[in-house]
Design a protein around this motif. Structure first.
Motif, PDB file in Angstrom:
ATOM      1  N   LEU A  59       0.862  -1.178   0.000  1.00  0.00           N
ATOM      2  CA  LEU A  59       0.000   0.000   0.000  1.00  0.00           C
ATOM      3  C   LEU A  59       0.899   1.229   0.000  1.00  0.00           C
ATOM      4  CD1 LEU A  59      -3.374   0.669   1.481  1.00  0.00           C
ATOM      5  CD2 LEU A  59      -1.589   2.360   1.963  1.00  0.00           C
ATOM      6  N   ILE A  60       0.638   2.136  -0.931  1.00  0.00           N
ATOM      7  CA  ILE A  60       1.460   3.334  -1.114  1.00  0.00           C
ATOM      8  C   ILE A  60       0.665   4.543  -0.642  1.00  0.00           C
ATOM      9  CG2 ILE A  60       2.668   4.782  -2.798  1.00  0.00           C
ATOM     10  CD1 ILE A  60       2.676   2.153  -4.605  1.00  0.00           C
ATOM     11  N   ILE A  61       1.234   5.298   0.283  1.00  0.00           N
ATOM     12  CA  ILE A  61       0.575   6.493   0.804  1.00  0.00           C
ATOM     13  C   ILE A  61       1.171   7.702   0.099  1.00  0.00           C
ATOM     14  CG2 ILE A  61       0.017   7.841   2.856  1.00  0.00           C
ATOM     15  CD1 ILE A  61       0.547   5.312   4.519  1.00  0.00           C
ATOM     16  N   GLY A  62       0.382   8.342  -0.752  1.00  0.00           N
ATOM     17  CA  GLY A  62       0.840   9.512  -1.493  1.00  0.00           C
ATOM     18  C   GLY A  62       0.925   9.239  -2.979  1.00  0.00           C
ATOM     19  N   GLY A  63       0.186  10.030  -3.765  1.00  0.00           N
ATOM     20  CA  GLY A  63       0.152   9.860  -5.210  1.00  0.00           C
ATOM     21  C   GLY A  63       0.925  10.922  -5.955  1.00  0.00           C
ATOM     22  N   GLY A  64       2.074  11.321  -5.407  1.00  0.00           N
ATOM     23  CA  GLY A  64       2.969  12.229  -6.117  1.00  0.00           C
ATOM     24  C   GLY A  64       3.822  11.465  -7.118  1.00  0.00           C
ATOM     25  N   PRO A  65       4.775  12.129  -7.779  1.00  0.00           N
ATOM     26  CA  PRO A  65       5.603  11.454  -8.777  1.00  0.00           C
ATOM     27  C   PRO A  65       6.301  10.206  -8.249  1.00  0.00           C
ATOM     28  CG  PRO A  65       5.879  13.812  -8.959  1.00  0.00           C
ATOM     29  CD  PRO A  65       5.041  13.582  -7.734  1.00  0.00           C
ATOM     30  N   ILE A  66       6.817  10.237  -7.026  1.00  0.00           N
ATOM     31  CA  ILE A  66       7.552   9.082  -6.509  1.00  0.00           C
ATOM     32  C   ILE A  66       6.585   7.980  -6.087  1.00  0.00           C
ATOM     33  CG2 ILE A  66       9.297   8.313  -4.870  1.00  0.00           C
ATOM     34  CD1 ILE A  66      10.221  10.341  -7.039  1.00  0.00           C
ATOM     35  N   GLY A  67       5.432   8.343  -5.533  1.00  0.00           N
ATOM     36  CA  GLY A  67       4.419   7.333  -5.238  1.00  0.00           C
ATOM     37  C   GLY A  67       3.956   6.629  -6.491  1.00  0.00           C
ATOM     38  N   LEU A  68       3.746   7.393  -7.574  1.00  0.00           N
ATOM     39  CA  LEU A  68       3.362   6.793  -8.861  1.00  0.00           C
ATOM     40  C   LEU A  68       4.468   5.874  -9.372  1.00  0.00           C
ATOM     41  CD1 LEU A  68       1.813   9.861 -10.754  1.00  0.00           C
ATOM     42  CD2 LEU A  68       0.634   8.142  -9.363  1.00  0.00           C
ATOM     43  N   ASN A  69       5.722   6.288  -9.201  1.00  0.00           N
ATOM     44  CA  ASN A  69       6.840   5.465  -9.665  1.00  0.00           C
ATOM     45  C   ASN A  69       6.906   4.147  -8.898  1.00  0.00           C
ATOM     46  OD1 ASN A  69       8.990   5.203 -11.475  1.00  0.00           O
ATOM     47  ND2 ASN A  69      10.483   5.893  -9.973  1.00  0.00           N
ATOM     48  N   VAL A 115      -0.835  13.741  -8.188  1.00  0.00           N
ATOM     49  CA  VAL A 115       0.259  14.697  -7.943  1.00  0.00           C
ATOM     50  C   VAL A 115      -0.305  15.986  -7.328  1.00  0.00           C
ATOM     51  CG1 VAL A 115       1.961  13.756  -9.533  1.00  0.00           C
ATOM     52  CG2 VAL A 115       0.318  15.376 -10.409  1.00  0.00           C
ATOM     53  N   ASN A 116      -0.937  15.819  -6.189  1.00  0.00           N
ATOM     54  CA  ASN A 116      -1.669  16.896  -5.533  1.00  0.00           C
ATOM     55  C   ASN A 116      -0.779  18.101  -5.195  1.00  0.00           C
ATOM     56  OD1 ASN A 116      -4.314  17.642  -4.259  1.00  0.00           O
ATOM     57  ND2 ASN A 116      -3.025  17.785  -2.441  1.00  0.00           N
ATOM     58  N   SER A 117       0.452  17.854  -4.756  1.00  0.00           N
ATOM     59  CA  SER A 117       1.342  18.969  -4.424  1.00  0.00           C
ATOM     60  C   SER A 117       1.644  19.813  -5.654  1.00  0.00           C
ATOM     61  CB  SER A 117       2.640  18.449  -3.806  1.00  0.00           C
ATOM     62  OG  SER A 117       2.407  17.877  -2.543  1.00  0.00           O
ATOM     63  N   LEU A 118       1.909  19.148  -6.792  1.00  0.00           N
ATOM     64  CA  LEU A 118       2.198  19.894  -8.017  1.00  0.00           C
ATOM     65  C   LEU A 118       0.993  20.720  -8.440  1.00  0.00           C
ATOM     66  CD1 LEU A 118       4.183  17.398 -10.282  1.00  0.00           C
ATOM     67  CD2 LEU A 118       5.021  18.950  -8.520  1.00  0.00           C
ATOM     68  N   TYR A 119      -0.187  20.179  -8.225  1.00  0.00           N
ATOM     69  CA  TYR A 119      -1.405  20.911  -8.566  1.00  0.00           C
ATOM     70  C   TYR A 119      -1.491  22.227  -7.787  1.00  0.00           C
ATOM     71  CZ  TYR A 119      -6.308  22.239  -8.669  1.00  0.00           C
ATOM     72  OH  TYR A 119      -7.468  22.946  -8.795  1.00  0.00           O
TER      73      TYR A 119
END
Length: 325
Positions: free
Chosen positions: A7-17, A38-42
């Protein structure tokens, strides 16, 4: 209930990777993201450009095509959200992880919507969610903003920008060029060396010519309805009128969440404990990925130098599965 491999917590670039790496290795996984992809980038400033070139922002070898030498926020959103759609990544959006606990060899992950079970957990939550507060009187006034999006609301206004990082410098330059009267309050002796190299001369020249006022070696003391009060470099108390305060003093990881998950935090910078070759924390099978690894040292990790975390983590998980079988 299904027990996920990861389970991955966080859908930013590294979480997606991390999800892409799990998917390639036929591991069951799920990303939980409290906002959008990528909520932070948004939530970055609308016209922000990355320090890095496009190829350094790529994940999983998928080409990042940019029309400019340094891609901007919108191009990055298109790239990472496009990958999520094309690869049909398993991701739950607008769902916040509340608690991670472990019973035996299985994690229970409690969120705002459900409870999940997983053999391994990767925390890849970044550091953009919690402002690094000044903890002074008046910081909670409506005119104080800890996030900056675009310059247009500040036209013809008196704006105090606190800080000298990339975000502070961008805000100062952009609001000045839209007609704001800009004053910078900076606790260091100069503009940060981490500021983008093509922007640093611009802000220094604007300060030198007096277009933007700057007080170096200064310390904020109080914010009132109409002014800010601070000590300047000579330790004299000054007061400057303003309509808005952009307190762009940086952001921090959610240390309370890390502690509650059992992760040890070390030193003044609260660096989380993890093995540098596997990214596994002091909690077995609980991993860190991306900029969250740096604690308060948020300048240590970026997309380009933490992309490798996905391969390191999934490789370690696969080696454990092999030894178990």
């Amino acid at each position: 209930m299904e027990i996920l491999d990861i389970l991955i917590i966080g859908g930013g670039p590294i979480g997606l990777n991390c999800a892409l790496e799990a998917q390639k290795n036929n591991l069951t996984y799920l990303i939980i993201e409290k906002g959008t992809i990528v909520n932070s980038l948004y939530h970055y400033p609308l016209y922000m450009r990355f320090f890095s070139s496009a190829e350094k922002l790529e994940i999983d070898g998928i080409p990042f095509i940019s029309t400019a030498p340094k891609p901007g926020r919108q191009e990055a959103l298109e790239y990472y959200q496009g990958i999520t759609r094309q690869k049909e990544l398993n991701i739950n959006l607008y769902e916040k992880v509340l608690k991670v606990s472990k019973t035996g060899n299985i994690f229970d992950i409690e969120t705002s919507k459900a409870v999940y079970k997983a053999k391994n957990v990767i925390i890849s939550t970044g550091f953009y969610d919690i402002p690094n507060l000044m903890n002074i009187t008046g910081e909670d006034l409506p005119k104080v903003k800890h996030y900056y999006t675009e310059p247009y609301p500040y036209a013809k206004q008196k704006v105090v920008v606190v800080g000298s990082s990339n975000s502070a410098v961008d805000a100062a330059l952009e609001t000045y060029r839209k007609g704001a009267d800009v004053t910078m309050i900076i606790r260091h002796s100069g503009i940060s060396d981490n500021v983008k190299y093509w922007v640093k001369p611009d802000i220094e020249n604007r300060i030198a010519e007096g277009s933007i006022k700057a007080y170096f070696n200064s310390e904020m003391m109080e914010i009132t309805e109409k002014t800010v009060v601070f000590k300047d470099g000579n330790r004299e108390v000054r007061e400057v009128e303003n309509d808005f305060v952009l307190a762009l003093t940086g952001y921090l990881p959610d240390f309370e969440f890390l502690r509650n998950s059992g992760i040890e935090l070390q030193g003044d910078c609260l660096n989380p404990l993890y093995h540098p070759e596997t990214m596994e924390t002091n909690v077995p099978d609980l991993y860190l990925a991306g900029v969250v690894c740096g604690g308060k040292d948020t300048h240590l990790w970026f997309i380009e130098n933490s992309r490798v975390h996905a391969q390191m983590i999934v490789g370690n998980i696969l080696s454990k599965f092999t030894s178990e079988n």
